[in-house]
Design a protein around this motif. Structure first.
Motif, PDB file in Angstrom:
ATOM      1  N   ILE A   1       0.845  -1.193   0.000  1.00 47.58           N
ATOM      2  CA  ILE A   1       0.000   0.000   0.000  1.00 47.58           C
ATOM      3  C   ILE A   1       0.880   1.243   0.000  1.00 47.58           C
ATOM      4  CG2 ILE A   1      -1.859   1.247   1.167  1.00 47.58           C
ATOM      5  CD1 ILE A   1      -2.420  -1.469   2.678  1.00 47.58           C
ATOM      6  N   ASN A   2       0.671   2.100  -0.992  1.00 47.32           N
ATOM      7  CA  ASN A   2       1.322   3.409  -1.004  1.00 47.32           C
ATOM      8  C   ASN A   2       0.352   4.380  -0.333  1.00 47.32           C
ATOM      9  OD1 ASN A   2       2.445   5.893  -1.528  1.00 47.32           O
ATOM     10  ND2 ASN A   2       3.034   5.420  -3.627  1.00 47.32           N
ATOM     11  N   LEU A   3       0.695   4.764   0.897  1.00 45.96           N
ATOM     12  CA  LEU A   3      -0.214   5.591   1.703  1.00 45.96           C
ATOM     13  C   LEU A   3      -0.234   7.059   1.266  1.00 45.96           C
ATOM     14  CD1 LEU A   3       0.674   4.056   5.178  1.00 45.96           C
ATOM     15  CD2 LEU A   3      -1.500   3.773   3.958  1.00 45.96           C
ATOM     16  N   VAL A   4       0.805   7.501   0.554  1.00 45.04           N
ATOM     17  CA  VAL A   4       0.860   8.881   0.052  1.00 45.04           C
ATOM     18  C   VAL A   4       1.327   8.825  -1.410  1.00 45.04           C
ATOM     19  CG1 VAL A   4       1.717  11.225   0.429  1.00 45.04           C
ATOM     20  CG2 VAL A   4       1.487   9.664   2.377  1.00 45.04           C
ATOM     21  N   PRO A   5       0.420   8.474  -2.323  1.00 49.86           N
ATOM     22  CA  PRO A   5       0.807   8.246  -3.722  1.00 49.86           C
ATOM     23  C   PRO A   5       1.432   9.452  -4.414  1.00 49.86           C
ATOM     24  CG  PRO A   5      -1.404   7.413  -3.287  1.00 49.86           C
ATOM     25  CD  PRO A   5      -1.008   8.203  -2.092  1.00 49.86           C
ATOM     26  N   SER A   6       1.097  10.647  -3.968  1.00 45.54           N
ATOM     27  CA  SER A   6       1.535  11.849  -4.684  1.00 45.54           C
ATOM     28  C   SER A   6       2.932  12.331  -4.299  1.00 45.54           C
ATOM     29  CB  SER A   6       0.532  12.986  -4.425  1.00 45.54           C
ATOM     30  OG  SER A   6       0.444  13.238  -3.023  1.00 45.54           O
ATOM     31  N   VAL A   7       3.545  11.716  -3.284  1.00 47.92           N
ATOM     32  CA  VAL A   7       4.818  12.240  -2.770  1.00 47.92           C
ATOM     33  C   VAL A   7       5.815  11.109  -2.511  1.00 47.92           C
ATOM     34  CG1 VAL A   7       5.910  13.519  -0.874  1.00 47.92           C
ATOM     35  CG2 VAL A   7       3.628  14.180  -1.653  1.00 47.92           C
ATOM     36  N   ASP A   8       7.072  11.332  -2.888  1.00 50.97           N
ATOM     37  CA  ASP A   8       8.158  10.425  -2.520  1.00 50.97           C
ATOM     38  C   ASP A   8       8.586  10.806  -1.107  1.00 50.97           C
ATOM     39  OD1 ASP A   8      10.702   9.316  -2.013  1.00 50.97           O
ATOM     40  OD2 ASP A   8      11.179   9.224  -4.148  1.00 50.97           O
ATOM     41  N   ILE A   9       8.152  10.031  -0.119  1.00 49.29           N
ATOM     42  CA  ILE A   9       8.358  10.397   1.288  1.00 49.29           C
ATOM     43  C   ILE A   9       9.842  10.391   1.667  1.00 49.29           C
ATOM     44  CG2 ILE A   9       7.840   9.773   3.684  1.00 49.29           C
ATOM     45  CD1 ILE A   9       5.483  11.040   2.203  1.00 49.29           C
ATOM     46  N   SER A  10      10.627   9.464   1.131  1.00 48.65           N
ATOM     47  CA  SER A  10      12.077   9.442   1.425  1.00 48.65           C
ATOM     48  C   SER A  10      12.724  10.765   1.016  1.00 48.65           C
ATOM     49  CB  SER A  10      12.757   8.299   0.670  1.00 48.65           C
ATOM     50  OG  SER A  10      12.225   7.067   1.076  1.00 48.65           O
ATOM     51  N   GLU A  11      12.382  11.199  -0.172  1.00 46.62           N
ATOM     52  CA  GLU A  11      12.937  12.452  -0.693  1.00 46.62           C
ATOM     53  C   GLU A  11      12.473  13.638   0.152  1.00 46.62           C
ATOM     54  OE1 GLU A  11      12.326  14.802  -4.792  1.00 46.62           O
ATOM     55  OE2 GLU A  11      12.923  12.704  -5.088  1.00 46.62           O
ATOM     56  N   LEU A  12      11.199  13.607   0.539  1.00 49.10           N
ATOM     57  CA  LEU A  12      10.638  14.686   1.360  1.00 49.10           C
ATOM     58  C   LEU A  12      11.367  14.787   2.700  1.00 49.10           C
ATOM     59  CD1 LEU A  12       8.219  16.772   1.703  1.00 49.10           C
ATOM     60  CD2 LEU A  12       7.076  14.922   2.925  1.00 49.10           C
ATOM     61  N   LEU A  13      11.617  13.648   3.324  1.00 45.43           N
ATOM     62  CA  LEU A  13      12.285  13.635   4.635  1.00 45.43           C
ATOM     63  C   LEU A  13      13.728  14.116   4.526  1.00 45.43           C
ATOM     64  CD1 LEU A  13      10.888  10.287   6.108  1.00 45.43           C
ATOM     65  CD2 LEU A  13      10.329  12.604   6.874  1.00 45.43           C
ATOM     66  N   ARG A  14      14.425  13.710   3.482  1.00 48.54           N
ATOM     67  CA  ARG A  14      15.813  14.173   3.279  1.00 48.54           C
ATOM     68  C   ARG A  14      15.856  15.694   3.070  1.00 48.54           C
ATOM     69  NH1 ARG A  14      20.061  10.699   0.677  1.00 48.54           N
ATOM     70  NH2 ARG A  14      19.621   8.521   1.154  1.00 48.54           N
ATOM     71  N   GLN A  15      14.882  16.164   2.291  1.00 45.19           N
ATOM     72  CA  GLN A  15      14.813  17.613   2.009  1.00 45.19           C
ATOM     73  C   GLN A  15      14.519  18.387   3.297  1.00 45.19           C
ATOM     74  OE1 GLN A  15      12.151  18.489  -1.248  1.00 45.19           O
ATOM     75  NE2 GLN A  15      12.208  20.678  -0.869  1.00 45.19           N
ATOM     76  N   ALA A  16      13.586  17.855   4.083  1.00 38.70           N
ATOM     77  CA  ALA A  16      13.239  18.502   5.355  1.00 38.70           C
ATOM     78  C   ALA A  16      14.434  18.513   6.298  1.00 38.70           C
ATOM     79  CB  ALA A  16      12.061  17.769   5.992  1.00 38.70           C
ATOM     80  N   LYS A  17      15.218  17.437   6.279  1.00 37.18           N
ATOM     81  CA  LYS A  17      16.424  17.356   7.128  1.00 37.18           C
ATOM     82  C   LYS A  17      17.426  18.458   6.756  1.00 37.18           C
ATOM     83  CE  LYS A  17      20.285  14.215   8.153  1.00 37.18           C
ATOM     84  NZ  LYS A  17      20.834  12.849   7.963  1.00 37.18           N
ATOM     85  N   ALA A  18      17.539  18.720   5.472  1.00 36.32           N
ATOM     86  CA  ALA A  18      18.480  19.752   5.012  1.00 36.32           C
ATOM     87  C   ALA A  18      17.982  21.150   5.348  1.00 36.32           C
ATOM     88  CB  ALA A  18      18.687  19.611   3.501  1.00 36.32           C
TER      89      ALA A  18
END
Length: 432
Positions: A291-308
């Motif tokens: 199950i992709n719970l958030v189909p519109s967003v790559d969550i790994s990429e989002l978290l890395r970006q938020a970390k930066a």
């Protein structure tokens, strides 16, 4: 699906063992014998459509059903609004061991023809997502449409009637066809149509009677199972899911074979909603689902970006816009409980990637499904290689026909199974 090849070797076996009420009652010799051109067993969607089509050709038609009401599954379908067809119907919307079997009937009877009938009877309807068409008012409108067409054409519908025996007659006799013993009388028919449906929702009167008739005449049955049905879970994940009952969100449900972008619903018993029901048609016991719970967003990429950009943020803060709070906290407990109070700056990128994968590719193994009790359809059924795709006549027994859900043809959620009922009923009704 596996194939169950056990069947009766004698096609002239004179009795079936139906699960119908009154099955043990044999008609007395004083009961009248009647004769019709076409006897249809099953007053559901396919049976009624076949009846009106045959009667419109001038055939004498009788529909019998053990239930006290015609079209019970029509009435309860679509939440009482009957998802009667879909604007776009393709063979790819159906599963079965012979993928080509459904093509002929579907091509010859498209959704627009049934929509024309709906409009002729002035039934108001509307479109929902993915081309699904529903009645504005009630499923009764579709059932009444079918019953009115049957009555107008002269097809009779007889309820509370159980079948106790079916005997084929010699083909070269004056009275070829079948003698069918019922709880009310013995009926002679030239053509016998099995439109009994599958095993889904036994509280509506569903039985395996159609499969028994098929086996009596030497047909093989593809092993049946519940289709379009919610998943159940018995592990820790199941407890978490139950605690989230009532929450719904748009997901992509998928496995190695297919994916469905649809809503998913958490329930006290497991996972339901269109995404899960659709995927259940393609699921085998023991398999995991994704199950992709958030189909519109790559969550790994989002978290890395938020970390930066915001290193002091917590994972749940970044994800809060995508989930109701209760669901977010449950996912946190499941997937990153040891990091819940850790700032992004202190979490390795690989760990953030792993969290992202849990969100975009949540992999869980159902313990099973809710079964026939709530299934909308039955997977499997009468082997279609032994039935004509043009006329629906048995290739093993002349003048015997199988239509609708009793066959090994199962449609997606969204009006496809009704379109199959109309199309197969029409094709058969044109030749019986």
């Amino acid at each position: 699906m596996t194939q169950n090849t056990a069947h009766h070797s004698e096609p002239n076996s004179t009795s079936v063992k139906p699960n119908h009420q009154d099955a043990g009652k044999k008609p007395s010799t004083s009961q009248a014998k009647s004769s019709v051109d076409v006897l249809i067993i099953g007053a559901g969607a396919s049976g009624l459509y076949c009846a009106m089509t045959a009667a419109q050709r001038g055939r004498s038609v009788l529909v019998v059903d053990h239930a006290n009401k015609a079209g019970k599954k029509i009435l309860m379908s679509g939440g009482g609004r009957c998802n009667f067809t879909n604007y776009v119907v393709e063979p790819e919307n159906f599963i079965g061991n012979n993928a080509h079997f459904c093509k002929s009937a579907l091509i010859r009877y498209n959704p627009w023809e049934f929509i024309g009938l709906v409009e002729k009877h002035r039934v108001p309807y509307h479109e929902r997502d993915y081309g699904q068409l529903f009645c504005d008012n009630s499923s009764k409108d579709i059932l009444n449409l079918l019953l009115d067409e049957c009555a107008e054409a002269g097809a009779k519908v007889q309820l509370k009637t159980s079948i106790t025996a079916i005997k084929p007659l010699p083909q070269d006799s004056d009275k070829s066809g079948f003698m069918v013993e019922t709880s009310k009388e013995t009926i002679h028919c030239r053509s016998l149509v099995i439109a009994t449906g599958g095993l889904s929702i036994p509280t509506m009167g569903a039985t395996g009677f159609g499969y028994e008739v098929a086996e009596q005449f030497g047909h093989q049955i593809i092993k049946t199972s519940a289709g379009l049905v919610p998943f159940t879970f018995t592990d820790k994940v199941g407890e978490v899911i139950a605690s989230l009952a009532g929450i719904s969100l748009d997901v992509i449900a998928f496995n190695e074979r297919i994916s469905f972008p649809r809503p998913m619903l958490f329930t006290h018993r497991g996972l339901s909603g269109p995404a899960m029901l659709q995927l259940s048609n393609y699921w085998q016991v023991g398999e995991s689902i994704h199950i992709n719970l958030v189909p519109s967003v790559d969550i790994s990429e989002l978290l890395r970006q938020a970390k930066a950009e915001h290193p002091k943020q917590l994972v749940r803060s970044v994800l809060s816009e995508f989930f109701p709070k209760k669901l977010l906290l449950a996912l946190q407990d499941l997937h990153w409980s040891d990091l819940k109070d850790k700032e992004l700056a202190n979490i390795k990128d690989e760990t953030l990637d792993a969290i992202g994968d849990k969100i975009n590719n949540w992999t869980i193994k159902p313990s099973g499904t809710e079964g026939y009790r709530t299934a909308e359809v039955t997977r499997g059924g009468v082997v279609t290689d032994e039935v004509s795709s043009k006329t629906f006549e048995s290739k093993l027994q002349p003048n015997l026909y199988f239509i609708g859900e009793v066959l090994d043809v199962t449609g997606w959620l969204g009006g496809y199974n009704f379109q199959w009922a109309w199309a197969s009923g029409k094709a058969c009704g044109e030749v019986v």
